[in-house]
Design a protein around this motif. Structure first.
Motif, PDB file in Angstrom:
ATOM      1  N   THR A  40       0.963  -2.209  -1.117  1.00  0.00           N
ATOM      2  CA  THR A  40       0.825  -0.577  -0.550  1.00  0.00           C
ATOM      3  C   THR A  40       1.914  -0.669   0.099  1.00  0.00           C
ATOM      4  OG1 THR A  40      -0.085  -1.532   1.023  1.00  0.00           O
ATOM      5  CG2 THR A  40      -1.387  -0.754  -0.565  1.00  0.00           C
ATOM      6  N   TYR A 382       8.359   6.881  -1.931  1.00  0.00           N
ATOM      7  CA  TYR A 382       7.221   5.238  -1.011  1.00  0.00           C
ATOM      8  C   TYR A 382       8.626   4.295  -1.113  1.00  0.00           C
ATOM      9  CZ  TYR A 382      10.662   4.795  -6.052  1.00  0.00           C
ATOM     10  OH  TYR A 382      11.325   4.305  -6.483  1.00  0.00           O
ATOM     11  N   LYS A 386       6.958   1.803   1.535  1.00  0.00           N
ATOM     12  CA  LYS A 386       6.638   0.435   1.584  1.00  0.00           C
ATOM     13  C   LYS A 386       7.412  -0.448   2.138  1.00  0.00           C
ATOM     14  CE  LYS A 386       5.152   1.044  -3.823  1.00  0.00           C
ATOM     15  NZ  LYS A 386       4.598   0.327  -3.712  1.00  0.00           N
ATOM     16  N   SER A 419      -0.876   3.622   0.326  1.00  0.00           N
ATOM     17  CA  SER A 419      -1.924   3.363  -1.681  1.00  0.00           C
ATOM     18  C   SER A 419      -2.507   4.566  -2.047  1.00  0.00           C
ATOM     19  CB  SER A 419      -2.692   1.939  -0.322  1.00  0.00           C
ATOM     20  OG  SER A 419      -3.915   2.779  -0.113  1.00  0.00           O
ATOM     21  N   ASP A 422       0.343   4.702  -5.273  1.00  0.00           N
ATOM     22  CA  ASP A 422       1.091   3.850  -4.936  1.00  0.00           C
ATOM     23  C   ASP A 422       1.572   4.208  -7.003  1.00  0.00           C
ATOM     24  OD1 ASP A 422       2.177   1.890  -4.194  1.00  0.00           O
ATOM     25  OD2 ASP A 422       0.386   0.987  -4.436  1.00  0.00           O
TER      26      ASP A 422
END
Length: 519
Positions: A40, A382, A386, A419, A422
């Motif tokens: 995540t 992302y 992340k 999350s 994802d």
């Protein structure tokens, strides 16, 4: 970090679609570090008290219901006031109000919310049957036009075959979140124990039996006390998948093709054979007597304390209980093993579904466009979400990612936001794993992938699944009773009979109707 009571069964027979890998497992800090970073992400953004995004008093407010994944927050922060959420709000111009029902009753709370008449703008569910049931009731909004207008990164990063999995009547009804890993379990053993007892790493099931027996009875730790465990499971047969694989079957809602038809793994004769093997181990005191009561933290403690020398590990356990055991006992050395090969030459482990979670928008929502914008922002950013901010939580050094673990650990809560969407990125995934140190994380996953026994059914839940799956799942409690000798082995045959009569035959019929259309 306190252990979350809700995280009770660890990798529980493969039902680790989130929050099973997060809130569904009891995870202590080192494992959480790996999971949230790897699956995540990591991020850090400044801890000012929450204000309207960018100082805009006219920012639109959206209400979302998501899992907190068992996370805790740094002092002075919570799910509605923290550095992660502030970063998202400031970049989207949204005021996001977050509701995180307790993880131990998360699914039940979603039902309560859906029947309350006071619906949020978005809910995140991990259960495909739950999603299916409410879609068929007309509870959710079709999203195609909204995605076309507000979700370019969602369209780009989520594969077409995944979108097909969330369509009803040709319309999309959820934004899916994907799993980055396709399998979870692999075998690990204490190399120093094997060497002390003059044993080679086992490969066949018979060789595994001999190692399990020796680890339980032959004093592998050399302390003169019979205080070691041959093999350990968690409750509901968690951490048993490689042994079912040796018999050519799996639990975990896995369907197999037999003679051109799909059949349910839990009902196969091979499953009965596996239960007989486990019952033998239990009778001979080679299987942990406490396994029906073992939560994930119990398993971790027994490994760390040196009671366990062989078990089905998750791919991230090398950075969790295995690392803790080696720290506590400098003589401990662990190695991965080949999957046990059964009498028929079979081996393998359960696979994970590509979809980990579903973001749905109630049909009555007035802010559906803003929800899509939020999810699109997460998909677009992302990498930052992340890894965290470059040169703060992580930086490049000699072509590799280096992580500041103190900052990383401080903000484990960040995963509850990232999350939600994802998306796969194999290169980034490997770089993240490599940044965590010498724990063989990527190598572990490479060992798992070619040994996965995938489910032959991967469609949306059938109508009968919605009616019967929960009840049929509870019937598998008899498996533990068979292993403990509380029920005879033939109780399995009665289980299969009842499974078929109480909805299983109807599910099987629908599954095979779906399968015929795929050929």
């Amino acid at each position: 970090m306190p252990i979350n009571k809700a995280c009770k069964n660890g990798i529980q027979r493969g039902k680790d679609n989130d929050p099973r890998l997060f809130a569904g497992n009891v995870l202590w800090l080192p494992v959480l570090v790996v999971l949230i970073l790897l699956v995540t992400g990591c991020m850090d953004t400044g801890g000012a008290k929450k204000e309207q995004p960018s100082g805009n008093p006219k920012a639109k407010t959206i209400n979302i219901v998501i899992s907190n994944l068992g996370m805790t927050f740094p002092a002075g922060m919570d799910e509605n006031d923290n550095r992660y959420l502030n970063y998202i709000e400031q970049n989207t111009g949204l005021d996001i109000q977050v509701n995180t029902p307790p993880t131990e009753v998360y699914n039940e709370k979603l039902d309560v919310i859906m029947s309350s008449g006071n619906l949020p703008d978005m809910l995140h569910t991990y259960e495909p049957v739950w999603f299916d049931n409410y879609v068929k009731q007309g509870a959710f909004m079709p999203l195609d036009e909204l995605i076309d207008k507000y979700g370019p990164h969602l369209k780009e990063k989520i594969p077409a075959e995944v979108w097909e999995r969330v369509k009803y009547g040709g319309k999309i009804y959820a934004i899916p979140s994907l799993n980055e890993v396709t399998g979870v379990e692999l075998m690990y053993a204490r190399k120093d124990w094997l060497e002390r007892l003059g044993l080679e790493p086992p490969e066949t099931l018979d060789e595994y039996y001999e190692v399990i027996r020796a680890f339980a009875q032959d004093d592998p730790d050399g302390n003169g006390i019979q205080d070691t465990i041959g093999l350990i499971f968690t409750s509901d047969l968690g951490r048993s998948s490689p042994f079912f694989g040796a018999f050519g079957t799996q639990l975990n809602d896995t369907w197999f093709e037999r003679d051109g038809q799909l059949v349910y793994g839990s009902t196969l004769p091979e499953t009965k054979e596996a239960l007989a093997f486990f019952a033998k181990l239990y009778r001979e005191n080679l299987l942990d007597r406490e396994f029906p009561l073992n939560l994930q933290n119990n398993l971790f403690e027994k490994i760390e304390d040196g009671q366990v020398g062989l078990f089905s590990a998750t791919w991230y356990d090398t950075r969790g209980p295995i690392a803790a055991n080696m720290k506590k006992d400098p003589n401990a050395e662990w190695i991965p093993l080949e999957y046990p090969i059964g009498p028929g030459g079979q081996k393998g482990v359960y696979g994970k579904d590509i979809i980990r979670g579903y973001n749905v928008i109630p049909a009555e929502s007035k802010h559906a466009a803003e929800v899509i914008q939020l999810l699109d922002f997460i998909a677009e950013n992302y990498k930052t979400l992340k890894l965290g901010f470059e040169n703060e939580i992580w930086w490049w050094q000699d072509g590799k990612i280096v992580t500041d673990f103190a900052l990383h650990d401080e903000h484990l809560y960040r995963g509850i936001y990232q999350s939600l969407v994802d998306v796969p990125d194999e290169l980034l995934f490997k770089e993240r794993l490599d940044s965590l140190g010498d724990f063989n994380l990527y190598d572990n996953l490479q060992r798992i992938t070619p040994n996965i026994m995938p489910s032959a059914f991967y469609g949306v839940p059938t109508p009968a699944m919605g009616k019967y799956s929960k009840k049929l799942g509870t019937m598998e409690d008899v498996f533990t009773k068979i292993i403990m000798g509380l029920e005879p082995l033939d109780a399995f045959d009665e289980y299969v009979k009842q499974w078929k009569e109480q909805g299983g035959d109807e599910i099987t019929k629908e599954v095979n109707e779906w399968y015929a259309k795929q050929k």
